[in-house]
Each structure stands twice: as C-alpha cells, then as structure tokens.
Design a protein around this motif. Sequence first.
Motif, PDB file in Angstrom:
ATOM      1  N   TRP A 102       0.849  -1.202   0.000  1.00 15.43           N
ATOM      2  CA  TRP A 102       0.000   0.000   0.000  1.00 15.43           C
ATOM      3  C   TRP A 102       0.877   1.243   0.000  1.00 15.43           C
ATOM      4  O   TRP A 102       1.046   1.920   1.012  1.00 15.43           O
ATOM      5  N   ARG A 156       0.515   4.201  -1.033  1.00 13.62           N
ATOM      6  CA  ARG A 156      -0.117   5.449  -0.591  1.00 13.62           C
ATOM      7  C   ARG A 156       0.123   5.685   0.892  1.00 13.62           C
ATOM      8  O   ARG A 156       0.341   6.803   1.335  1.00 13.62           O
ATOM      9  N   ASP A 157       0.072   4.591   1.644  1.00 12.52           N
ATOM     10  CA  ASP A 157       0.100   4.713   3.101  1.00 12.52           C
ATOM     11  C   ASP A 157       1.501   4.606   3.688  1.00 12.52           C
ATOM     12  O   ASP A 157       1.775   5.182   4.737  1.00 12.52           O
ATOM     13  N   TRP A 172      -2.409   0.515  10.218  1.00 13.36           N
ATOM     14  CA  TRP A 172      -3.799   0.968  10.376  1.00 13.36           C
ATOM     15  C   TRP A 172      -4.386   0.617  11.756  1.00 13.36           C
ATOM     16  O   TRP A 172      -5.541   0.231  11.868  1.00 13.36           O
ATOM     17  N   LEU A 218      -4.015  -4.317  10.887  1.00 10.30           N
ATOM     18  CA  LEU A 218      -4.363  -5.404   9.963  1.00 10.30           C
ATOM     19  C   LEU A 218      -3.339  -6.527   9.917  1.00 10.30           C
ATOM     20  O   LEU A 218      -3.648  -7.625   9.458  1.00 10.30           O
ATOM     21  N   GLU A 241     -11.568  -1.220   5.985  1.00 16.27           N
ATOM     22  CA  GLU A 241     -10.746  -1.786   7.059  1.00 16.27           C
ATOM     23  C   GLU A 241      -9.635  -0.844   7.536  1.00 16.27           C
ATOM     24  O   GLU A 241      -8.979  -1.115   8.537  1.00 16.27           O
ATOM     25  N   HIS A 284     -10.600   5.817   5.827  1.00 16.07           N
ATOM     26  CA  HIS A 284      -9.705   6.663   5.017  1.00 16.07           C
ATOM     27  C   HIS A 284     -10.500   7.624   4.127  1.00 16.07           C
ATOM     28  O   HIS A 284     -11.453   7.227   3.445  1.00 16.07           O
ATOM     29  N   ASP A 322      -9.523   8.678   1.362  1.00 13.35           N
ATOM     30  CA  ASP A 322      -9.333   8.425  -0.079  1.00 13.35           C
ATOM     31  C   ASP A 322     -10.322   7.408  -0.648  1.00 13.35           C
ATOM     32  O   ASP A 322     -10.345   7.184  -1.856  1.00 13.35           O
ATOM     33  N   ARG A 380     -10.100 -12.829   6.135  1.00 15.12           N
ATOM     34  CA  ARG A 380     -10.986 -12.369   5.060  1.00 15.12           C
ATOM     35  C   ARG A 380     -12.043 -13.445   4.842  1.00 15.12           C
ATOM     36  O   ARG A 380     -11.712 -14.592   4.533  1.00 15.12           O
ATOM     37  N   GLY A 423      -8.078  -7.044  -1.499  1.00 19.20           N
ATOM     38  CA  GLY A 423      -7.010  -6.863  -0.508  1.00 19.20           C
ATOM     39  C   GLY A 423      -7.270  -5.682   0.414  1.00 19.20           C
ATOM     40  O   GLY A 423      -6.479  -5.405   1.316  1.00 19.20           O
ATOM     41  N   GLY A 424      -8.376  -4.971   0.190  1.00 16.45           N
ATOM     42  CA  GLY A 424      -8.767  -3.937   1.147  1.00 16.45           C
ATOM     43  C   GLY A 424      -8.611  -2.502   0.678  1.00 16.45           C
ATOM     44  O   GLY A 424      -8.856  -1.582   1.455  1.00 16.45           O
ATOM     45  N   GLY A 425      -8.201  -2.284  -0.562  1.00 20.20           N
ATOM     46  CA  GLY A 425      -8.045  -0.899  -1.019  1.00 20.20           C
ATOM     47  C   GLY A 425      -8.248  -0.842  -2.516  1.00 20.20           C
ATOM     48  O   GLY A 425      -8.850  -1.738  -3.113  1.00 20.20           O
ATOM     49  N   CYS A 478      -4.878   3.732  -3.301  1.00 22.62           N
ATOM     50  CA  CYS A 478      -4.154   3.184  -2.134  1.00 22.62           C
ATOM     51  C   CYS A 478      -2.818   2.542  -2.504  1.00 22.62           C
ATOM     52  O   CYS A 478      -1.949   2.401  -1.648  1.00 22.62           O
TER      53      CYS A 478
HETATM   54  O1  KQY Z   1      -7.025   3.149   1.646  1.00 21.19           O
HETATM   55  C1  KQY Z   1      -5.826   2.969   1.543  1.00 21.19           C
HETATM   56  N1  KQY Z   1      -5.057   4.007   1.322  1.00 21.19           N
HETATM   57  C2  KQY Z   1      -5.138   1.678   1.825  1.00 21.19           C
HETATM   58  C3  KQY Z   1      -5.952   0.471   2.034  1.00 21.19           C
HETATM   59  C4  KQY Z   1      -5.160  -0.507   2.851  1.00 21.19           C
HETATM   60  C5  KQY Z   1      -5.811  -1.821   3.014  1.00 21.19           C
HETATM   61  C6  KQY Z   1      -4.958  -2.768   3.772  1.00 21.19           C
HETATM   62  N2  KQY Z   1      -5.336  -4.124   3.637  1.00 21.19           N
END
Ligand code: KQY
Length: 373
Positions: free
Chosen positions: A92, A94-95, A118, A125, A212, A216, A218, A293, A350-352, A356
Amino acid sequence: MTRTLASTPAADGFRMPGEFEPHAGCWMLWPERPDNWREAARPAQLAFAQVATAIARFEPVTVGASSAHYAAARALLPEQVRVLEMAHDDAWMRDVGPTCVVNDRGVVRGVDWHFNAWGGLNGGLYFPWDQDDLVARKVLETECLERYRAPMVNEGGAIHVDGEGTALVTEECLLNPNRNPRFERADIERHLREYLGVTQILWLGKGVVDDETGGHIDDLACFVRPGVVCLTWTDRRRDPQYARSLDALERLQDARDARGRRVRVVRLPMPGPLRMRAHEAAGIIPREGSRPRLAGERLAATYVNFYIANGGIVMPLLDARTDAAAAARLKRLFPGRRVVGVPSREILLGGGNIHCITQQIPAGTRSRSPSAR
Ligand code: KQY
C-alpha cells in the motif's frame, strides 16, 4: 545521503501540493502476502501490473518488489516501468510511502509518517509492519529528497489536500485512538498544519462502510481541483453508506476552504454493494495476527479511489452496472485528462484500490535539493 530535517515543512515554507498538480512520477509496491492476496497474490499482481502500465502512459512509474519477487515483477511489468528491490510488509504505497511537499522555488521534500498497519495491536491489519515503516525513507533516498520524520502515526490515504491550504480528513480515522492515543483533535490539527503546510482542515465524519483502514478519506472524497470535491454517493437510503455520505455532503456544504471559498460537491455514485465471494475467500491463506478475510464480507468499493496522473485519471473498474456512468462523470470532472479504467476487483479484495497502491512524487522545478545528493 538524504538529510533528515529537524524543522517542519510549514516552518520551512513547504506545502503538500494537490494530486492534480504536475508529477515527476509515481511509486508502487508489488503484492505478495498470501494471507491478504488470494492464490499466492497472482491475480493481484496482474492487476497491479495493469495499473502500473496505465499510469506509465502518463508519467514514470517505479515499483518496489521484495528480493523473492523481483524477477516475477520484472517479468510482468513493461520495460518502461522501473523495478527496484525493496522490502515491505504489504503493498500500500499510498500509506507507507512519503507525502511530498514543495516550496515556491520548486524544491521537493518528503514527510515520513510513523506507520502502524492501520491501528497497531489495537485493530491493525497485520504484525509486524517494520519493513513498511522503512519504505518512505527508502523512496526519499532513492529520489534524493530530504526528509521530515513526522512525530505522528498517519497514512497517505488518510489525507487529501487542495494544494492551496486546505486538508480533507475524517474523524473516524484521524481521531481513532489506535493511531495517536495521546493526541486530541487540536494536536492532530497542529501536526497537519506543520507537516502539510495547510491552514484549514475540513473534518468529515465517517468514511466508507467496512473500510478496514478505519475510514480513510481516499475512499470517501477527494479534491478534483481547489474548490471542488468529489464524494462517493448512494441513493439507497437503507444502505448504511447513505447516512455517512449525506453527513459528509452537509459538512462540505457548510464549509469554507482556506481561501474562504464555498466548496462545490460532485457526487460520484458507488458500485455494488460488492461482497467477497466464497471462492475468493478460499484462495487466501489465513495467518495469525492478520485480519481474516471471510466470504460474504462487504468490500469497501468506491470509484473515488482513483489516481490522478499527468494528463490522466486511472480509475477502478468494479461493477459492469455502474462503471460506464462513473467513467463518464470523471471525464466531465477532468476535461483535460484521459480517463483510463483498470479492472481492480483483485485490488479491492485486498482492502483498497488504485489510489491506495500509488504515491505521486510532485514535479517541482528543482526536485533534488543540493544538500540531499
Ligand atoms: O485506503 C488505503 N489508502 C489503503 C488500504 C489498505 C488496506 C490494507 N489491507
């Protein structure tokens, strides 16, 4: 060597530019965790490669891959994408990547936030996340950009800015005690002012249902340009997202940005609701300490999670019933850019989504400060 600076961006005359301002390039990471990505991450790798290829039409792209996956990443990515060996815990960018700031002489520097997956041991996570926490520094060293180490847990997906002094954030994420338990709202605001160079912070309430990351921004809303915000929207009143998006709309309608302007809000209808299918969940190898998941779980599907590239928008394609309408709306919102859709369900699992997994480096006119070489 890249210097780490003891001052703050605001004190040094730096600000975070809007994503719609010119980029020098984009960074991504290569997915591989079998406890997050189904079928040993192969379908996700193909989707990431499509995203990298789409962005590379507009600007240079660099992908960091672990040593074990370097050869596979190099083989799947086109030649124009630079691939570097870089350890990480997940993908990820972005993060875990830097949040870059610029000054009016065109110098670019990077903010390196503390990262705790997170939420750390309180709802995070996965564990450990130590390699993720080193990624921003490695990107800045590779780019020869000076670094600020911000004394705050934060993620790039938790902040959007208009580049003219306004930040957009959610209370659900930034006030969650699993990020900065000792900080009050005022402390968070002070750090955002100091490290993003903003003067006005627009607080929305909750993010997208079942996101999750814990809300966020975004996934919920972003600046299209100064004075215009794009908001994820549903007309289904029984959907729990309805009240969240309505609350965001009302807050934005009452808001003034850093320049004293009212904000125009454009609604971007969401796909779905989409859920994890049984065969998709079955392809994930659970691991203790990582978020499980499960089949039937709602996915945080939203078209707002697009990437703004130089001259382009790379948007998620998620639902044949709504993709074309979302693309048409983005085309109207960004008349000077080509809108390119990439099928991104595998990233969503995968959550984003596309925003992300990407992080822009602003262009600047002198991106490498002499002392950073
Ligand atoms: O929203 C984001 N910037 C990242 C999503 C992270 C998901 C982790 N499984």
